[in-house]
Design a protein around this motif. Sequence first.
Motif, PDB file in Angstrom:
ATOM      1  N   CYS A  22      -7.368 -75.735 -66.115  1.00 53.39           N
ATOM      2  CA  CYS A  22      -6.531 -76.618 -65.299  1.00 53.39           C
ATOM      3  C   CYS A  22      -5.191 -76.874 -65.989  1.00 53.39           C
ATOM      4  O   CYS A  22      -4.124 -76.760 -65.373  1.00 53.39           O
ATOM      5  CB  CYS A  22      -7.260 -77.922 -65.018  1.00 53.39           C
ATOM      6  N   TYR A  69      -2.745 -73.833 -65.983  1.00 56.47           N
ATOM      7  CA  TYR A  69      -2.303 -73.236 -64.725  1.00 56.47           C
ATOM      8  C   TYR A  69      -0.839 -73.585 -64.483  1.00 56.47           C
ATOM      9  O   TYR A  69      -0.466 -74.761 -64.446  1.00 56.47           O
ATOM     10  CB  TYR A  69      -3.158 -73.721 -63.561  1.00 56.47           C
ATOM     11  N   VAL A  91      -6.995 -82.515 -62.072  1.00 54.45           N
ATOM     12  CA  VAL A  91      -6.798 -81.587 -60.960  1.00 54.45           C
ATOM     13  C   VAL A  91      -5.901 -82.207 -59.883  1.00 54.45           C
ATOM     14  O   VAL A  91      -4.982 -81.555 -59.376  1.00 54.45           O
ATOM     15  CB  VAL A  91      -8.158 -81.154 -60.369  1.00 54.45           C
ATOM     16  N   LYS A 107      -2.382 -82.188 -61.166  1.00 53.38           N
ATOM     17  CA  LYS A 107      -1.797 -80.844 -61.299  1.00 53.38           C
ATOM     18  C   LYS A 107      -1.494 -80.243 -59.934  1.00 53.38           C
ATOM     19  O   LYS A 107      -0.407 -79.709 -59.704  1.00 53.38           O
ATOM     20  CB  LYS A 107      -2.762 -79.951 -62.070  1.00 53.38           C
TER      21      LYS A 107
END
Length: 234
Positions: free
Chosen positions: A12, A15, A68, A71
């Motif tokens: 995560c 990315y 998450v 992001k």
Amino acid sequence: MPASRLSIIEQCERYANSPDTVDLVLMDGGINDVGVASILNPFGLIPPLDVTVMHACHDGMMMLLKKVVAKFSKPTCKILVTVYYPILSAKSDPLGVTKLLSLFGIAVPGFLDKDLDFINPVLSRCEAFFNDSTQQLAQAIADVGDPRITFVPSGFTDANSAFVAGTSLLWGIDLDDDLSPQDPVAAARHPLCDVAHPSPSQIPEREICYRASAEHPNVQGAVQFSKKILEALP
């Protein structure tokens, strides 16, 4: 094949391909932190299984979900969290259960007269993990409180556990002396396991790696998951 890196948290965090444009994130997590061997081992009483599951499937998942949602910030992004299944159940072939236990170095102790006296607590732990992980993952989603996150049940039943003839949705291992893996990429995985665990002291880890498909969804199980995922999408 099993690997501790990159962890799901690292995946995560690293990315960087325009995360603000991503439309769909598929997630699961928790069982590797609990450990399949710990789930299967009826002597694994400290720490209690429910406490370990809470830390992994609630606390750990909640921390991950917060990363998450930060992001992948697109307002219409769907974040789907799939949950687990009964690894073994009362419908599982007892011979298959004992073979799987032996893969993780868990043997029926000599002081028990019947294998079932050992197997039944194993099955109870599998049921407890399934129920507790489902509850804790759902609670983690609720506690994060982002409406983009959806809880996705697997839809697996006891009839879909490993070693249930005809209806299992999980890979098992062959019930021969070699405990041969059943999945079609076992041969390709073999040399990678040799690279990952090259030391003579890592023989147990290497042998488990060869059979890493065991208790994971088979082809039909993957189809079942895909159906549930599609049902969760608008």
